[in-house]
Enzyme design. Sequence first.
Site, PDB file in Angstrom:
ATOM      1  N   MET A  13       0.830  -1.207   0.000  1.00  0.00           N
ATOM      2  CA  MET A  13       0.000   0.000   0.000  1.00  0.00           C
ATOM      3  C   MET A  13       0.865   1.258   0.000  1.00  0.00           C
ATOM      4  O   MET A  13       0.523   2.241  -0.656  1.00  0.00           O
ATOM      5  CB  MET A  13      -0.950   0.006   1.198  1.00  0.00           C
ATOM      6  N   THR A  77      -4.709  -1.755   9.691  1.00  0.00           N
ATOM      7  CA  THR A  77      -5.740  -2.520  10.391  1.00  0.00           C
ATOM      8  C   THR A  77      -5.105  -3.553  11.318  1.00  0.00           C
ATOM      9  O   THR A  77      -3.890  -3.725  11.332  1.00  0.00           O
ATOM     10  CB  THR A  77      -6.668  -3.237   9.385  1.00  0.00           C
ATOM     11  N   TYR A 102     -10.456   2.280   2.218  1.00  0.00           N
ATOM     12  CA  TYR A 102     -10.800   3.552   1.592  1.00  0.00           C
ATOM     13  C   TYR A 102     -11.394   3.386   0.195  1.00  0.00           C
ATOM     14  O   TYR A 102     -11.709   4.372  -0.466  1.00  0.00           O
ATOM     15  CB  TYR A 102      -9.561   4.461   1.537  1.00  0.00           C
ATOM     16  N   HIS A 132      -7.913 -14.063   0.905  1.00  0.00           N
ATOM     17  CA  HIS A 132      -6.917 -13.091   0.470  1.00  0.00           C
ATOM     18  C   HIS A 132      -5.737 -13.784  -0.203  1.00  0.00           C
ATOM     19  O   HIS A 132      -5.584 -15.001  -0.147  1.00  0.00           O
ATOM     20  CB  HIS A 132      -6.384 -12.296   1.670  1.00  0.00           C
ATOM     21  N   LYS A 136      -1.118 -11.584   2.694  1.00  0.00           N
ATOM     22  CA  LYS A 136      -1.930 -10.799   3.638  1.00  0.00           C
ATOM     23  C   LYS A 136      -1.413 -11.025   5.051  1.00  0.00           C
ATOM     24  O   LYS A 136      -1.262 -12.158   5.495  1.00  0.00           O
ATOM     25  CB  LYS A 136      -3.401 -11.227   3.532  1.00  0.00           C
TER      26      LYS A 136
END
Length: 167
Positions: A13, A77, A102, A132, A136
């Site tokens: 990210m 998270t 988001y 996932h 992850k």
Amino acid sequence: MTRIIITGSKGRMGQALLACAAQIPKLEVVGQVDVGDDLGAVISKCDAVIDFSFHSATLGVAKLAAQNKKALVIGTTGHADAEKSAIRNLQSAIPIVWSSNYSTGVNTLFWLTRKAAEILGPGFDLEVVEMHHRLKKDAPSGTAATLLEILGDVRKLQLEQALRHGR
């Protein structure tokens, strides 16, 4: 010009955020922070910190942002309840925007989940199934946890008692 620092800048990210920020003329990335880097050494240069690091780092990032009166955006998270509470307590000192996801599509899913649970009522079973990629790092994901919170809120459930894992 809004000056930002991205924490978790070497992660998936973080790299995506850096690529996006480069396309937005009104954003300037003044710092990239990851494991082993010192946010305190660069925080004075920014207007806001964007945290996509790891849940164990977020509280420290939030405390440093609050000490330096810097706005904070959190996309990380997997926080324990005590960490969430401590971070929320800092909202009186600085603006904090915090979401488990988001994405416009996922936020639409959040809204639809609430509406479906309200309309269908208690006669329908609730289940969240997530899958996932193998990289992850947190489970359940923030998205799955938010879906559970929404369902628990609609049904007035205590998730600690109602939640069942596995098959």
